[in-house]
Design a protein around this motif. Structure first.
Motif, PDB file in Angstrom:
ATOM      1  N   SER A  45       0.814  -1.212   0.000  1.00 38.90           N
ATOM      2  CA  SER A  45       0.000   0.000   0.000  1.00 38.90           C
ATOM      3  C   SER A  45       0.854   1.271   0.000  1.00 38.90           C
ATOM      4  CB  SER A  45      -0.900   0.007   1.240  1.00 38.90           C
ATOM      5  OG  SER A  45      -0.109  -0.049   2.416  1.00 38.90           O
ATOM      6  N   ARG A  46       0.233   2.357  -0.392  1.00 38.48           N
ATOM      7  CA  ARG A  46       0.899   3.657  -0.356  1.00 38.48           C
ATOM      8  C   ARG A  46       0.684   4.278   1.030  1.00 38.48           C
ATOM      9  NH1 ARG A  46       2.929   5.741  -4.680  1.00 38.48           N
ATOM     10  NH2 ARG A  46       2.627   7.897  -3.969  1.00 38.48           N
ATOM     11  N   GLY A  47       1.485   3.821   1.952  1.00 35.46           N
ATOM     12  CA  GLY A  47       1.354   4.223   3.344  1.00 35.46           C
ATOM     13  C   GLY A  47       1.394   2.987   4.232  1.00 35.46           C
ATOM     14  N   THR A  48       1.475   3.206   5.537  1.00 38.02           N
ATOM     15  CA  THR A  48       1.492   2.107   6.501  1.00 38.02           C
ATOM     16  C   THR A  48       0.132   2.037   7.191  1.00 38.02           C
ATOM     17  OG1 THR A  48       3.871   2.322   6.893  1.00 38.02           O
ATOM     18  CG2 THR A  48       2.578   1.201   8.593  1.00 38.02           C
ATOM     19  N   PHE A  49      -0.505   0.869   7.093  1.00 35.87           N
ATOM     20  CA  PHE A  49      -1.852   0.700   7.644  1.00 35.87           C
ATOM     21  C   PHE A  49      -1.914  -0.527   8.548  1.00 35.87           C
ATOM     22  CE2 PHE A  49      -2.290   2.839   3.514  1.00 35.87           C
ATOM     23  CZ  PHE A  49      -2.890   4.017   3.930  1.00 35.87           C
ATOM     24  N   ILE A  50      -2.787  -0.440   9.534  1.00 34.37           N
ATOM     25  CA  ILE A  50      -2.979  -1.536  10.483  1.00 34.37           C
ATOM     26  C   ILE A  50      -4.461  -1.835  10.581  1.00 34.37           C
ATOM     27  CG2 ILE A  50      -3.115   0.037  12.480  1.00 34.37           C
ATOM     28  CD1 ILE A  50      -1.337  -3.357  12.595  1.00 34.37           C
ATOM     29  N   GLN A  51      -4.799  -3.101  10.798  1.00 32.47           N
ATOM     30  CA  GLN A  51      -6.194  -3.510  10.917  1.00 32.47           C
ATOM     31  C   GLN A  51      -6.682  -3.391  12.359  1.00 32.47           C
ATOM     32  OE1 GLN A  51      -5.841  -7.488   9.414  1.00 32.47           O
ATOM     33  NE2 GLN A  51      -6.097  -6.856   7.281  1.00 32.47           N
ATOM     34  N   SER A  52      -7.987  -3.197  12.513  1.00 31.40           N
ATOM     35  CA  SER A  52      -8.557  -3.090  13.864  1.00 31.40           C
ATOM     36  C   SER A  52      -9.811  -3.937  14.053  1.00 31.40           C
ATOM     37  CB  SER A  52      -8.900  -1.628  14.166  1.00 31.40           C
ATOM     38  OG  SER A  52      -9.986  -1.184  13.362  1.00 31.40           O
ATOM     39  N   GLN A  53     -10.195  -4.713  13.044  1.00 29.86           N
ATOM     40  CA  GLN A  53     -11.433  -5.485  13.124  1.00 29.86           C
ATOM     41  C   GLN A  53     -11.362  -6.599  14.165  1.00 29.86           C
ATOM     42  OE1 GLN A  53     -11.586  -6.480   8.880  1.00 29.86           O
ATOM     43  NE2 GLN A  53     -13.566  -5.448   8.770  1.00 29.86           N
ATOM     44  N   GLU A  54     -12.489  -6.831  14.842  1.00 26.71           N
ATOM     45  CA  GLU A  54     -12.552  -7.929  15.799  1.00 26.71           C
ATOM     46  C   GLU A  54     -12.537  -9.274  15.091  1.00 26.71           C
ATOM     47  OE1 GLU A  54     -15.772  -7.548  18.494  1.00 26.71           O
ATOM     48  OE2 GLU A  54     -15.156  -5.570  19.232  1.00 26.71           O
ATOM     49  N   GLU A  55     -13.120  -9.319  13.901  1.00 32.32           N
ATOM     50  CA  GLU A  55     -13.125 -10.549  13.101  1.00 32.32           C
ATOM     51  C   GLU A  55     -12.761 -10.192  11.666  1.00 32.32           C
ATOM     52  OE1 GLU A  55     -16.839 -12.576  13.485  1.00 32.32           O
ATOM     53  OE2 GLU A  55     -16.603 -12.912  15.643  1.00 32.32           O
ATOM     54  N   PRO A  56     -11.458 -10.077  11.369  1.00 32.80           N
ATOM     55  CA  PRO A  56     -11.047  -9.708  10.010  1.00 32.80           C
ATOM     56  C   PRO A  56     -11.460 -10.774   8.998  1.00 32.80           C
ATOM     57  CG  PRO A  56      -9.167 -10.460  11.302  1.00 32.80           C
ATOM     58  CD  PRO A  56     -10.309 -10.326  12.256  1.00 32.80           C
ATOM     59  N   ARG A  57     -11.894 -10.337   7.836  1.00 26.63           N
ATOM     60  CA  ARG A  57     -12.359 -11.297   6.839  1.00 26.63           C
ATOM     61  C   ARG A  57     -11.173 -11.965   6.139  1.00 26.63           C
ATOM     62  NH1 ARG A  57     -12.983  -8.917   1.435  1.00 26.63           N
ATOM     63  NH2 ARG A  57     -12.002  -6.859   1.417  1.00 26.63           N
ATOM     64  N   GLN A  58     -11.374 -13.191   5.754  1.00 29.07           N
ATOM     65  CA  GLN A  58     -10.366 -13.934   5.000  1.00 29.07           C
ATOM     66  C   GLN A  58     -10.510 -13.581   3.523  1.00 29.07           C
ATOM     67  OE1 GLN A  58     -10.434 -18.146   5.715  1.00 29.07           O
ATOM     68  NE2 GLN A  58      -8.989 -18.617   4.068  1.00 29.07           N
ATOM     69  N   ILE A  59      -9.421 -13.174   2.900  1.00 26.58           N
ATOM     70  CA  ILE A  59      -9.451 -12.755   1.502  1.00 26.58           C
ATOM     71  C   ILE A  59      -8.893 -13.864   0.603  1.00 26.58           C
ATOM     72  CG2 ILE A  59      -8.590 -11.081  -0.180  1.00 26.58           C
ATOM     73  CD1 ILE A  59      -8.354  -9.068   2.017  1.00 26.58           C
ATOM     74  N   TYR A  60      -9.629 -14.153  -0.449  1.00 24.74           N
ATOM     75  CA  TYR A  60      -9.156 -15.112  -1.463  1.00 24.74           C
ATOM     76  C   TYR A  60      -8.653 -14.292  -2.646  1.00 24.74           C
ATOM     77  CZ  TYR A  60     -11.591 -18.407   1.510  1.00 24.74           C
ATOM     78  OH  TYR A  60     -11.992 -19.148   2.603  1.00 24.74           O
ATOM     79  N   ASP A  61      -7.509 -13.655  -2.438  1.00 23.51           N
ATOM     80  CA  ASP A  61      -6.968 -12.714  -3.420  1.00 23.51           C
ATOM     81  C   ASP A  61      -6.086 -13.431  -4.442  1.00 23.51           C
ATOM     82  OD1 ASP A  61      -5.311 -13.153  -1.141  1.00 23.51           O
ATOM     83  OD2 ASP A  61      -4.065 -11.438  -1.679  1.00 23.51           O
ATOM     84  N   MET A  62      -6.648 -14.446  -5.078  1.00 22.08           N
ATOM     85  CA  MET A  62      -5.960 -15.184  -6.140  1.00 22.08           C
ATOM     86  C   MET A  62      -7.032 -15.738  -7.074  1.00 22.08           C
ATOM     87  SD  MET A  62      -6.346 -17.000  -3.177  1.00 22.08           S
ATOM     88  CE  MET A  62      -7.106 -18.553  -2.695  1.00 22.08           C
ATOM     89  N   TYR A  63      -6.663 -15.956  -8.290  1.00 24.93           N
ATOM     90  CA  TYR A  63      -7.667 -16.285  -9.310  1.00 24.93           C
ATOM     91  C   TYR A  63      -7.223 -17.480 -10.160  1.00 24.93           C
ATOM     92  CZ  TYR A  63      -8.708 -11.549  -7.885  1.00 24.93           C
ATOM     93  OH  TYR A  63      -8.960 -10.447  -7.117  1.00 24.93           O
ATOM     94  N   GLY A  64      -8.202 -18.284 -10.573  1.00 20.94           N
ATOM     95  CA  GLY A  64      -7.929 -19.371 -11.502  1.00 20.94           C
ATOM     96  C   GLY A  64      -7.418 -20.650 -10.883  1.00 20.94           C
TER      97      GLY A  64
END
Length: 262
Positions: free
Chosen positions: A58-77
């Motif tokens: 990312s363009r910057g530094t970011f941190i998550q704060s969610q109690e239940e972060p979602r699982q990402i299926y960031d791949m295809y095919g």
């Protein structure tokens, strides 16, 4: 276990390679599993994991704060079986706050992302019960190699509070040169991976930070996203003993090598 008994947690960098590693069972996944067992047996269960994945670039530094972060299926095919893998972790408000306190104005909350495959394909083997909370920190594309190392140094104090730092990327990652029929690595992949591993094991972090000067660097690291998580880990593991695991090259242009900083 009270706070006076918390052992200083290690730092782990792991190669993740093809997302298919999540559903495979081989020497590489056993290497990941052995790291998880080592952490639990020798250090105890981490309060939470700060995951630094190449796939949140990312363009910057970011941190998550969610109690239940979602699982990402960031791949295809890929086969449907891969998209059925579940790794339902909770987040950690406490860890998020610790990172905010350390980095101050240099970090912002961003819950638009989640737990991506750079993280869960590794953790599904290291800690398969998904009981340890996970918070992802983005890889800041605006930081150079030395600044990424310094970011890791700032985060080092988390280890004394019971948090495991996990970086996920690859020492060598060149998708354009991927050869699915090559079970090993090209000579260029092997050479670069050997040189980086030699430097990491020797504590010669200056060489790793200056990786672009190493032979075949433009082939091994055509883009910095998968290499920078290693530099975060180097900073967080500065001065530590290092054990190498999964020193394997595959798909021609991929290195699965991992390092355990203790």
């Amino acid at each position: 276990m009270n706070n006076t008994e918390i052992k200083r947690m290690p730092v782990v960098f792991s190669g993740h390679g093809s997302p298919m590693i999540a559903i495979e069972h081989n020497d590489i996944t056993e290497g990941m599993a052995s790291v998880g067992r080592k952490v639990l047996e020798e250090y105890g269960r981490p309060k939470a994991i700060l995951a630094i994945s190449a796939h949140w670039f990312s363009r910057g530094t970011f941190i998550q704060s969610q109690e239940e972060p979602r699982q990402i299926y960031d791949m295809y095919g890929f086969p449907e079986e891969l998209y059925q893998v579940k790794y339902p972790v909770s987040g950690s408000k406490e860890l998020t706050s610790e990172v905010e306190n350390i980095l101050g104005e240099d970090v912002s909350i961003d819950d638009s992302w989640g737990i991506d495959h750079g993280t869960w394909t590794v953790l599904v083997h290291m800690f398969p019960d998904a009981r340890i909370p996970v918070v992802q920190l983005s890889v800041n594309s605006k930081l150079n190699a030395e600044q990424s190392y310094e970011m890791g140094r700032k985060l080092k104090s988390l280890r004394d509070k019971g948090y495991l730092i996990l970086g996920s990327g690859n020492v060598v990652h060149n998708l354009r040169m991927t050869d699915w029929d090559n079970p090993g690595g090209t000579p260029m992949t092997v050479s670069f991976n050997d040189r980086i591993t030699e430097a990491v094991e020797a504590g010669d972090f200056k060489t790793v930070v200056d990786y672009s000067s190493i032979e075949y660097a433009s082939y091994a690291v055509p883009t910095p996203d998968h290499f920078l998580p290693l530099l975060y880990c180097l900073g967080a593991g500065e001065g530590d003993e290092v054990e190498t695991f999964n020193k394997v090259c595959n798909l021609g242009s991929m290195a699965m090598t991992g390092y355990f900083f203790k």
